[in-house]
Design a protein around this motif. Structure first.
Motif, PDB file in Angstrom:
ATOM      1  N   GLU A 148       0.832  -1.199   0.000  1.00  0.00           N
ATOM      2  CA  GLU A 148       0.000   0.000   0.000  1.00  0.00           C
ATOM      3  C   GLU A 148       0.878   1.265   0.000  1.00  0.00           C
ATOM      4  O   GLU A 148       0.623   2.208  -0.714  1.00  0.00           O
ATOM      5  N   TRP A 149       1.920   1.229   0.828  1.00  0.00           N
ATOM      6  CA  TRP A 149       2.829   2.390   0.874  1.00  0.00           C
ATOM      7  C   TRP A 149       3.509   2.574  -0.486  1.00  0.00           C
ATOM      8  O   TRP A 149       3.708   3.688  -0.945  1.00  0.00           O
ATOM      9  N   GLY A 150       3.852   1.446  -1.113  1.00  0.00           N
ATOM     10  CA  GLY A 150       4.466   1.495  -2.436  1.00  0.00           C
ATOM     11  C   GLY A 150       3.553   2.184  -3.431  1.00  0.00           C
ATOM     12  O   GLY A 150       3.969   3.058  -4.193  1.00  0.00           O
ATOM     13  N   GLN A 151       2.240   1.837  -3.362  1.00  0.00           N
ATOM     14  CA  GLN A 151       1.244   2.464  -4.246  1.00  0.00           C
ATOM     15  C   GLN A 151       1.206   3.973  -4.044  1.00  0.00           C
ATOM     16  O   GLN A 151       1.132   4.749  -4.974  1.00  0.00           O
ATOM     17  N   TRP A 152       1.261   4.359  -2.754  1.00  0.00           N
ATOM     18  CA  TRP A 152       1.212   5.784  -2.428  1.00  0.00           C
ATOM     19  C   TRP A 152       2.403   6.533  -3.023  1.00  0.00           C
ATOM     20  O   TRP A 152       2.271   7.617  -3.570  1.00  0.00           O
ATOM     21  N   ALA A 153       3.587   5.888  -2.910  1.00  0.00           N
ATOM     22  CA  ALA A 153       4.797   6.516  -3.424  1.00  0.00           C
ATOM     23  C   ALA A 153       4.674   6.715  -4.935  1.00  0.00           C
ATOM     24  O   ALA A 153       4.959   7.796  -5.467  1.00  0.00           O
ATOM     25  N   LEU A 154       4.163   5.670  -5.613  1.00  0.00           N
ATOM     26  CA  LEU A 154       3.997   5.731  -7.058  1.00  0.00           C
ATOM     27  C   LEU A 154       2.997   6.830  -7.422  1.00  0.00           C
ATOM     28  O   LEU A 154       3.229   7.642  -8.325  1.00  0.00           O
ATOM     29  N   LEU A 155       1.887   6.871  -6.650  1.00  0.00           N
ATOM     30  CA  LEU A 155       0.861   7.880  -6.879  1.00  0.00           C
ATOM     31  C   LEU A 155       1.466   9.280  -6.732  1.00  0.00           C
ATOM     32  O   LEU A 155       1.206  10.187  -7.520  1.00  0.00           O
ATOM     33  N   GLY A 156       2.324   9.434  -5.707  1.00  0.00           N
ATOM     34  CA  GLY A 156       2.973  10.727  -5.459  1.00  0.00           C
ATOM     35  C   GLY A 156       3.763  11.187  -6.679  1.00  0.00           C
ATOM     36  O   GLY A 156       3.635  12.338  -7.117  1.00  0.00           O
ATOM     37  N   VAL A 157       4.528  10.258  -7.246  1.00  0.00           N
ATOM     38  CA  VAL A 157       5.347  10.592  -8.416  1.00  0.00           C
ATOM     39  C   VAL A 157       4.442  11.016  -9.579  1.00  0.00           C
ATOM     40  O   VAL A 157       4.685  12.035 -10.245  1.00  0.00           O
ATOM     41  N   CYS A 158       3.355  10.254  -9.787  1.00  0.00           N
ATOM     42  CA  CYS A 158       2.412  10.582 -10.875  1.00  0.00           C
ATOM     43  C   CYS A 158       1.805  11.959 -10.645  1.00  0.00           C
ATOM     44  O   CYS A 158       1.699  12.775 -11.565  1.00  0.00           O
ATOM     45  N   MET A 159       1.396  12.216  -9.391  1.00  0.00           N
ATOM     46  CA  MET A 159       0.731  13.485  -9.074  1.00  0.00           C
ATOM     47  C   MET A 159       1.640  14.666  -9.389  1.00  0.00           C
ATOM     48  O   MET A 159       1.194  15.663  -9.942  1.00  0.00           O
ATOM     49  N   ILE A 160       2.908  14.534  -9.010  1.00  0.00           N
ATOM     50  CA  ILE A 160       3.836  15.635  -9.219  1.00  0.00           C
ATOM     51  C   ILE A 160       3.961  15.930 -10.718  1.00  0.00           C
ATOM     52  O   ILE A 160       3.911  17.081 -11.145  1.00  0.00           O
ATOM     53  N   SER A 161       4.031  14.837 -11.507  1.00  0.00           N
ATOM     54  CA  SER A 161       4.188  15.072 -12.950  1.00  0.00           C
ATOM     55  C   SER A 161       2.917  15.691 -13.536  1.00  0.00           C
ATOM     56  O   SER A 161       2.973  16.545 -14.413  1.00  0.00           O
ATOM     57  N   ILE A 162       1.734  15.266 -13.020  1.00  0.00           N
ATOM     58  CA  ILE A 162       0.475  15.839 -13.537  1.00  0.00           C
ATOM     59  C   ILE A 162       0.371  17.314 -13.140  1.00  0.00           C
ATOM     60  O   ILE A 162       0.013  18.177 -13.927  1.00  0.00           O
TER      61      ILE A 162
END
Ligand SMILES: [Zn+2]
Length: 263
Positions: free
Chosen positions: A168-182
């Motif tokens: 779950e934490w891994g998903q959050w980290a990935l989401l964070g990276v995506c969010m920053i790029s968006i």
């Protein structure tokens, strides 16, 4: 456990064993003023127990009677919860004029000791240890966002979802990276403004709220009932999202809590 008897005349008969505990705050400046009010026949209100800031436990109504504490209420398919519940008041000035105070350790310890003691006499389900605001979200805010439900759950009282796994934490980290790029590309308002208010999201939230125990209709619309249920949910399970509507933190927590509350 020491209990001080302070009988209140405000109760009704009940025909079945209680299987719920509902936690309140008194919304009064002192324990003494609250005890007076809860024992006054004119007010018609009461609770089974009141715990002072210094941890004294007062018994106002015997457990085999229905105290008048929940009022118009609903949880997991049942209404008028005075019949099924034991009501515990915590001495606290409440939300009025922004006076809500943290609940002292000694008061929390007495509360946990009392609930454990109640459980030796009645079968109280963990999913039925809840706050007044959970069962009457349109009218009540008690015990409020400073009440530490996690502390109770750590001592096996009530339910709290387990902390996220490494995945779950891994998903959050990935989401964070995506969010920053968006965000970089200027799509931020779309993510935070519209996505979370789609009728599909509202419907999903209503299904989860209903599965947990809240009274909502599956309309797919952000109606008043749903708004109040979300506020009550946030006060209990994700105070960092309190008042932020159906944000992503609330959506995530709804899924986790509904899983934990599965019947
Ligand atoms: Zn209350």
């Amino acid at each position: 456990m020491k209990i001080i008897d302070r009988p209140s005349p405000n109760f009704s008969p009940r025909s079945q064993d209680p299987d719920m505990v509902i936690i309140h705050y008194t919304d009064m400046p002192t324990a003494e003023s609250a005890l007076k009010r809860l024992c006054d026949p004119k007010t018609k209100v009461s609770a089974h127990y009141l715990i002072s800031k210094t941890g004294e436990i007062y018994r106002l109504v015997p457990e085999d009677k229905a105290a008048h504490h929940a009022g118009v209420s609903h949880w997991r398919g049942r209404d008028s919860l005075n019949q099924y519940s034991i009501g515990i008041e915590l001495d606290n000035p409440g939300h009025a004029a922004g006076k809500l105070k943290p609940f002292p350790d000694v008061q929390m310890e007495s509360l946990m000791e009392l609930i454990r003691d109640i459980r030796t006499r009645h079968k109280i389900h963990d999913w039925n240890i809840i706050g007044h605001s959970d069962v009457a979200p349109d009218r009540k805010k008690d015990p409020g966002e400073l009440f530490d439900w996690q502390r109770l759950a750590r001592r096996d009282i009530g339910l709290w979802p387990e902390t996220g796994s490494i995945w779950e934490w891994g998903q959050w980290a990935l989401l964070g990276v995506c969010m920053i790029s968006i965000w970089d590309r200027g799509h931020y308002p779309y993510i935070f403004g519209k996505r979370v208010r789609r009728p599909k999201d509202v419907m999903e939230a209503q299904k989860l709220l209903h599965a947990i125990g809240y009274k909502v209709l599956l309309t797919g619309e952000m109606d008043k009932e749903t708004e109040f249920a979300i506020l009550a949910f946030q006060r209990h399970f994700c105070t960092e999202s309190l008042g932020k509507g159906l944000d992503s933190g609330t959506q995530k927590m709804l899924t986790r809590v509904a899983k934990t509350f599965q019947r």
